[in-house]
Design a protein around this motif. Structure first.
Motif, PDB file in Angstrom:
ATOM      1  N   LYS A 148      20.343 -19.647 -48.492  1.00 25.20           N
ATOM      2  CA  LYS A 148      19.783 -19.405 -47.066  1.00 25.20           C
ATOM      3  C   LYS A 148      20.188 -17.636 -46.990  1.00 25.20           C
ATOM      4  O   LYS A 148      20.538 -17.068 -47.429  1.00 25.20           O
ATOM      5  CB  LYS A 148      21.090 -19.985 -46.119  1.00 25.20           C
ATOM      6  N   GLY A 198      15.756 -23.115 -39.787  1.00 24.32           N
ATOM      7  CA  GLY A 198      16.831 -23.549 -38.774  1.00 24.32           C
ATOM      8  C   GLY A 198      17.050 -21.833 -37.855  1.00 24.32           C
ATOM      9  O   GLY A 198      15.744 -20.995 -37.980  1.00 24.32           O
ATOM     10  N   TYR A 199      17.456 -23.334 -36.396  1.00 22.39           N
ATOM     11  CA  TYR A 199      17.549 -22.059 -35.580  1.00 22.39           C
ATOM     12  C   TYR A 199      18.687 -22.567 -34.781  1.00 22.39           C
ATOM     13  O   TYR A 199      18.856 -23.855 -34.983  1.00 22.39           O
ATOM     14  CB  TYR A 199      16.482 -22.214 -34.388  1.00 22.39           C
ATOM     15  N   ASN A 235      17.024 -28.143 -37.836  1.00 20.01           N
ATOM     16  CA  ASN A 235      16.608 -27.576 -38.694  1.00 20.01           C
ATOM     17  C   ASN A 235      15.112 -28.297 -39.019  1.00 20.01           C
ATOM     18  O   ASN A 235      15.108 -29.867 -38.305  1.00 20.01           O
ATOM     19  CB  ASN A 235      17.156 -28.145 -39.897  1.00 20.01           C
ATOM     20  N   GLY A 247      13.743 -25.551 -45.999  1.00 17.70           N
ATOM     21  CA  GLY A 247      13.852 -25.830 -44.671  1.00 17.70           C
ATOM     22  C   GLY A 247      14.295 -24.844 -44.329  1.00 17.70           C
ATOM     23  O   GLY A 247      14.086 -23.264 -44.564  1.00 17.70           O
ATOM     24  N   GLU A 251      16.151 -22.205 -46.142  1.00 20.56           N
ATOM     25  CA  GLU A 251      16.618 -22.690 -47.282  1.00 20.56           C
ATOM     26  C   GLU A 251      15.580 -22.669 -48.010  1.00 20.56           C
ATOM     27  O   GLU A 251      14.872 -23.440 -48.027  1.00 20.56           O
ATOM     28  CB  GLU A 251      17.866 -23.329 -46.511  1.00 20.56           C
ATOM     29  N   GLY A 292      12.149 -29.266 -42.235  1.00 16.48           N
ATOM     30  CA  GLY A 292      12.090 -28.583 -43.593  1.00 16.48           C
ATOM     31  C   GLY A 292      11.514 -29.789 -44.232  1.00 16.48           C
ATOM     32  O   GLY A 292      10.715 -31.172 -43.884  1.00 16.48           O
ATOM     33  N   TYR A 344      24.736 -33.358 -38.992  1.00 18.32           N
ATOM     34  CA  TYR A 344      23.741 -33.657 -38.269  1.00 18.32           C
ATOM     35  C   TYR A 344      23.214 -35.221 -38.459  1.00 18.32           C
ATOM     36  O   TYR A 344      23.623 -35.827 -39.602  1.00 18.32           O
ATOM     37  CB  TYR A 344      22.836 -32.862 -38.868  1.00 18.32           C
TER      38      TYR A 344
END
Length: 220
Positions: free
Chosen positions: A128, A184-185, A194, A182, A138, A196, A34
Motif C-alpha cells: 500500500k 482507494g479513498y 476501493n 487498485g 495498492e 481496481g 467490504y
C-alpha cells in the motif's frame, strides 16, 4: 503443485492474520470488511466464439471479503492480506441457437444466453502506497482457489416460455493466479471505497481472466 501452493498461501495468510498490530490510527485498524461488484470477463478469447455468433460480454457479480493490515513492509510500504469470496467467468449474449423440434429430448427450443460463473476463494497480499492522508494505491499478487464452476443457460422451451437451468462444469478444475492493482479513498475514519482491476496470469483453455471491481468497506 497447485494444491501445495494453496496450502502454502493459506498458511502464510493465517500466520499474518494472527499478528497483533501496534498503533491504533484509522489507517491501521486490525480488521476490515467490504462488499461490492465485480465485472468479470475473459481476455484472449478464442476467435471461434465470436465467429460462431456469440457476443461475449462482462458478467457482473456481487462479492464480499475482509482484510487485515499488518506490520510487515516492503521497503517503506505496509502490507495488507485479505481473503474474499469472488468470481471469475464471462457471459454470452444475443445468441439464439434453435434446436430441431423433432430431435430435442430436453425440451429446449432456443438457447438465448449463457453465463459461465466460477466461484473462488481468493487470497491476496497487497503493498500500500499512501499518496495522501485519504488516497492510496495498492499492488500485489492474488491466488484463487476454485470452489465451484457452473453454466447458467437461459432458454426458451417448446411452449415459448423463458426458462433457465444450471449445469455444473465438472471438467473445469483449475485454480488461478494473477495481479491486483487498485486505488482507494478513505471516506472517514471507518469507511473506505476501493476500485481496481485483477489481471489473471494463468492461461486456461478459454483464455486469461480479467476483473474490474468496486467495493465499499468498514474498518473495525
Amino acid at each position: 503443485m497447485k494444491k501445495y501452493l494453496s496450502i502454502i498461501f493459506i498458511f502464510f495468510a493465517t500466520v499474518i492474520f494472527s499478528q497483533e498490530i501496534e498503533g491504533h490510527d484509522s489507517d491501521h485498524r486490525s480488521w476490515n470488511i467490504y462488499g461490492g461488484i465485480q465485472s468479470v470477463d475473459i481476455i484472449d478469447k478464442s476467435k471461434s466464439v465470436e465467429e460462431n455468433g456469440y457476443s461475449v460480454q462482462r458478467l457482473d457479480k456481487f462479492y464480499i471479503g475482509f482484510f487485515k493490515n499488518t506490520d510487515l513492509t516492503i521497503g517503506s510500504l505496509p502490507i495488507k492480506v485479505g481473503i474474499e469470496m469472488s468470481h471469475l467467468g464471462t457471459a454470452s449474449r444475443k445468441k439464439a441457437y434453435e434446436f430441431p423440434l423433432n430431435t430435442n429430448p430436453l425440451g429446449l427450443h432456443r438457447i438465448n444466453d449463457v453465463d459461465i460463473v466460477i466461484s473462488n476463494l481468493n487470497i491476496y497480499a497487497l503493498a500500500k502506497w499512501n499518496v495522501s492522508d485519504r488516497f492510496y494505491l495498492e499492488l500485489g499478487p492474488s491466488y484463487g482457489i476454485k470452489l465451484d464452476a457452473e453454466a447458467i443457460v437461459y432458454y426458451t422451451d417448446l411452449q415459448g416460455h423463458s426458462q433457465k437451468i444450471t449445469a455444473p462444469l465438472d471438467e473445469y478444475d483449475e485454480n488461478d493466479f494473477g495481479i491486483m492493482f487498485g486505488a482507494g479513498y478513505l471516506l472517514n475514519k471507518r469507511a473506505f471505497i476501493n476500485f481496481g482491476i485483477y489481471h489473471g496470469l494463468e492461461d486456461h483453455a478459454p483464455g486469461r481472466f480479467n476483473n474490474i471491481y468496486l467495493n465499499l468497506g468498514l474498518s473495525f
